[in-house]
Write a protein that holds these residues in place. Structure first.
Motif, mmCIF file in Angstrom:
data_model
loop_
_atom_site.group_PDB
_atom_site.id
_atom_site.type_symbol
_atom_site.label_atom_id
_atom_site.label_comp_id
_atom_site.label_asym_id
_atom_site.label_seq_id
_atom_site.Cartn_x
_atom_site.Cartn_y
_atom_site.Cartn_z
ATOM 1 N N UNK A 161 -9.753 5.520 -2.675
ATOM 2 C CA UNK A 161 -10.028 6.699 -1.861
ATOM 3 C C UNK A 161 -11.506 6.761 -1.497
ATOM 4 N N UNK A 162 -11.868 7.773 -0.736
ATOM 5 C CA UNK A 162 -13.263 7.978 -0.395
ATOM 6 C C UNK A 162 -14.113 8.318 -1.602
ATOM 7 N N UNK A 215 -5.861 6.552 0.351
ATOM 8 C CA UNK A 215 -5.997 7.455 1.488
ATOM 9 C C UNK A 215 -6.358 6.602 2.702
ATOM 10 N N UNK A 216 -6.679 7.259 3.794
ATOM 11 C CA UNK A 216 -7.062 6.525 5.006
ATOM 12 C C UNK A 216 -8.366 5.759 4.820
ATOM 13 N N UNK A 250 0.853 -1.191 0.000
ATOM 14 C CA UNK A 250 0.000 0.000 0.000
ATOM 15 C C UNK A 250 0.888 1.240 0.000
ATOM 16 N N UNK A 251 0.536 2.206 -0.842
ATOM 17 C CA UNK A 251 1.155 3.525 -0.812
ATOM 18 C C UNK A 251 0.089 4.486 -0.297
ATOM 19 N N UNK A 252 0.279 5.008 0.910
ATOM 20 C CA UNK A 252 -0.695 5.928 1.491
ATOM 21 C C UNK A 252 -0.365 7.368 1.115
ATOM 22 N N UNK A 253 -1.389 8.135 0.771
ATOM 23 C CA UNK A 253 -1.267 9.581 0.578
ATOM 24 C C UNK A 253 -2.229 10.282 1.530
ATOM 25 N N UNK A 254 -2.036 11.583 1.699
ATOM 26 C CA UNK A 254 -2.859 12.322 2.661
ATOM 27 C C UNK A 254 -4.157 12.833 2.061
ATOM 28 N N UNK A 255 -4.232 12.935 0.744
ATOM 29 C CA UNK A 255 -5.427 13.498 0.110
ATOM 30 C C UNK A 255 -5.843 12.658 -1.084
#
Length: 726
Positions: free
Chosen positions: A287-288, A313-314, A260-265
């Motif tokens: 993402x959402x 994203x989260x 997984x590569x997580x980004x903040x947005x």
């Protein structure tokens, strides 16, 4: 299993290990529970206690409730109800339950068409495990009709990701506080299990206290060491976003397995996905904003190793279970070390070695500040909301309530959920009502939570710059008393990653991030509830009063142009002339726009006419920036600068709400005017105009200004801004 088995610890343990073997697909039947897993199961099945299990990700918390469920169901208990926060988590758990012969069903926002069938199956005793999202707990129909029956029949209540109950924690969710009611209403002797991997001492104590609601006894707390021996933590400091992207392109293939590569947005996730695909990597975005079907496909592709990574994203967070996940990379630093620990815990559950890498960026703190801005509202806004509900004398839906208070809908809904838990309001059919009960604003608590967020942000700065053991650092943030140097991280054993990137990858990354231009969709519908605030606009905006689709140079949340534009458009930034590099990029946007699909130079049969003039929007905070931008565009495009949509004299000191759409339109509707000279220019202009502004955070300034221009004679309006907020 007989009652005698329950009173005989050895027989119960043997039965439990047998269920575990089925759960983990062990044909030899030699699988054995960990000691604390057994202690929790014994407490639930034999003693009917309430228990809180705080253990690292991958420890096997789900095995506790699935084994306990099987044993309780064999003894005649009702179904287990699991409150679970994410769809990915639910899907994983349904599949895991099936391996143990446990029939699991879900009720959540993605399967509304199945709710009646699922509820009938539960009533018929055909379901062993029912997973529900926390939001269901305060849905009026579910809360009033389904929940009481469910509470009466439940054999075991499980609260997964239980740290969400506590507003002392990093991921408080108001819907989880509804569990207080369910806990208090459970029949005597119904066991309860709460599980989490991310709770420090204070959150643990808070959750344990809430678990005791209605039980009459203290909850059993089983807290283990949080080291993950498979994880090797590293931080790589790289100079800018392009270099970080280039590093990923060069080195992604060297990372073990899939990950997984997580980004903040959301914007960053989409940018990174597009770039890595261009570089030949098989990745998918999660993402959402990803449709549910696409999310499920992405999860399946990662599980089957059909993609190298999900760029997420989260939204891909708690509970996603892939035992052989080989790496987690963060492109940007989360604001909390506890949240970071939780996300990196996705990796290395079923393999001996997994890489965890943080690539912090200079844009991280601006993104932290944005998310911090949506904290619990100040007391005057809360009181205003309670007064509006009291005066209404009937339930008000969110769309009806939003125009009457200065809060965006998502923030308003979160606030109402907190007030609901506090007993000040209640969600009913048709909306929200006030209960009339006394309510006090806990300013001290909210201030403490805000300070805690700042402390967590500083901890992430410290983590990125630390020369000490990184795993020990994270464990101490979670109050792990056994924290010690891990011997595996880059500070313990030496750096494992080079900061070198190839010139080709860096050029490609700079090209991707430097490519300007984002489409700005025009507003087509007026917000609901304007009549309630004295504005007689409703429904669809007439086509003759709409703008065309517009363009922005970039998004403030981008890791490309966002990094360049944020300092220019920051609230504290000084006003000044538009920089030359920004003008050059805007000219590129205009050229691409003109030639693109539907552009005025595209040659398409339905293409609109070319703009023949430039109009700017009056700005209180950045008049020189907006004015110089309009002038430079007019100069380069060889068009006249026709004038400015100005503030009406009586509105010069009017505060323009930046909270919700209805309040914003109410203020803007009376704030702007088209001066007579500009109106004359519009009537004589032989074509549409470019409408220039600095920032679009909601689209309503552009919509109101475009409406005024069209009603004053403009033949069309093309909005052009430096940045959009999203």
């Amino acid at each position: 299993m007989t009652n005698a088995d329950v009173t005989d610890p050895a027989a119960l343990r043997a039965s439990a290990d047998s269920v575990l073997a089925r759960l983990v697909s062990d044909p030899t039947g030699t699988a054995r529970l960990r000691e604390d897993q057994w202690r929790a199961i014994e407490a639930l099945v034999a003693d009917k206690r309430r228990a809180l299990v705080v253990q690292r990700t991958g420890w096997g918390k789900s095995a506790v409730y699935f084994v306990a469920t099987s044993l309780l169901r064999e003894r005649g208990s009702g179904p287990t109800v699991i409150v679970s926060p994410l769809l990915a988590l639910m899907r994983n758990q349904v599949e895991a339950a099936a391996r143990a012969g446990i029939r699991a069903r879900t009720i959540n926002s993605s399967n509304t068409e199945d709710w009646d069938t699922v509820q009938a199956e539960v009533a018929a005793g055909e379901v062993d495990v029912l997973l529900v999202s926390p939001e269901r707990l305060n849905n009026p129909d579910f809360r009033d009709q389904v929940l009481p029956k469910l509470a009466a029949a439940t054999g075991l209540l499980v609260v997964d990701e239980a740290h969400c109950i506590s507003d002392w924690g990093h991921d408080f969710r108001p819907d989880y506080r509804r569990l207080r009611t369910m806990l208090a209403e459970l029949p005597a002797g119904v066991p309860v299990l709460a599980t989490t991997a991310t709770a420090n001492a204070r959150v643990t104590a808070d959750v344990a206290e809430q678990l005791g609601t209605g039980a009459g006894t203290d909850a059993l707390v089983l807290r283990g060491a949080l080291d993950r021996e498979s994880l090797s933590l590293s931080v790589l400091q790289l100079p800018d976003a392009a270099t970080r992207l280039a590093w990923l392109a060069d080195h992604l293939g060297e990372l073990p397995g899939s990950g997984i590569i997580y980004t903040l947005t959301v914007a960053a996730a989409e940018e990174v996905t597009a770039y890595l695909r261009q570089c030949g990597h098989t990745v998918a975005s999660y993402t959402g904003r990803t449709e549910n079907a696409d999310r499920q496909q992405a999860e399946e592709d990662l599980q089957a190793n059909r993609v190298k990574a999900l760029v997420a994203t989260s939204a891909l967070g708690m509970g996603f279970d892939k035992p052989d996940l080989g790496f987690v990379v963060h492109l940007g630093s989360p604001s909390s070390p506890i949240a970071y620990y939780q996300q990196v815990g996705r990796a290395g559950r079923g393999v001996k070695h997994a890489e965890v890498l943080l690539l912090p960026g200079r844009e991280d703190e601006a993104i932290w500040q944005y998310f911090a801005s949506v904290a619990f509202p100040p007391e005057e806004l809360v009181r205003r909301t309670l007064d509006v509900l009291a005066q209404a004398g009937r339930p008000l839906s969110l769309p009806a309530l939003e125009p009457l208070v200065e809060l965006r809908r998502t923030r308003l809904e979160t606030m109402l959920k907190v007030l609901d838990v506090d007993g000040a309001v209640r969600r009913v059919k048709g909306g929200w009502t006030t209960t009339g009960r006394p309510w006090s604003y806990d300013a001290e608590r909210y201030a403490w939570v805000a300070r805690q967020r700042e402390t967590e942000q500083q901890a992430m700065r410290d983590y990125a710059g630390s020369t000490n053991c990184r795993m020990e650092f994270l464990r101490r943030q979670l109050d792990d008393e056994e924290a010690a140097p891990c011997g595996r991280c880059d500070n313990c054993s030496g750096a494992r990653f080079s900061d070198k990137v190839s010139g080709a990858a860096l050029d490609a990354a700079r090209g991707e991030l430097g490519r300007p231009g984002v489409e700005v969709e025009p507003r087509k519908m007026w917000p609901t509830g304007l009549a309630a605030v004295g504005v007689s606009l409703k429904g669809r905006i007439p086509e003759g009063e709409q703008s065309f689709a517009g363009r922005a140079l970039g998004r403030l949340s981008d890791i490309g142009w966002g990094n360049r534009l944020r300092p220019i458009l920051a609230a504290q930034a000084p006003d000044g002339r538009v920089p030359d590099d920004v003008v050059t990029a805007v000219v590129t946007v205009l050229a691409d726009w003109a030639k693109g699909p539907g552009g005025w130079a595209s040659g398409a049969p339905e293409a609109p006419p070319r703009p023949v003039g430039v109009v700017t929007v009056a700005s209180r905070s950045r008049p020189e920036l907006v004015g110089s931008l309009g002038a430079r565009i007019a100069e380069v495009g060889r068009m006249p600068l026709l004038g400015t949509v100005e503030y009406a004299p009586e509105a010069m000191d009017t505060r323009i709400s930046r909270t919700n759409s209805a309040q914003r339109v109410r203020a803007l509707h009376a704030a702007f005017i088209v001066p007579p000279r500009l109106a004359e220019e519009l009537v004589s202009a032989d074509g549409p105009v470019l409408l220039v502004d600095d920032l679009s955070d909601s689209g309503w300034t552009l919509a109101v200004a475009a409406r005024l221009l069209r009603r004053s004679g403009a033949r069309g309006v093309f909005p052009l801004v430096l940045a959009v907020q999203t």
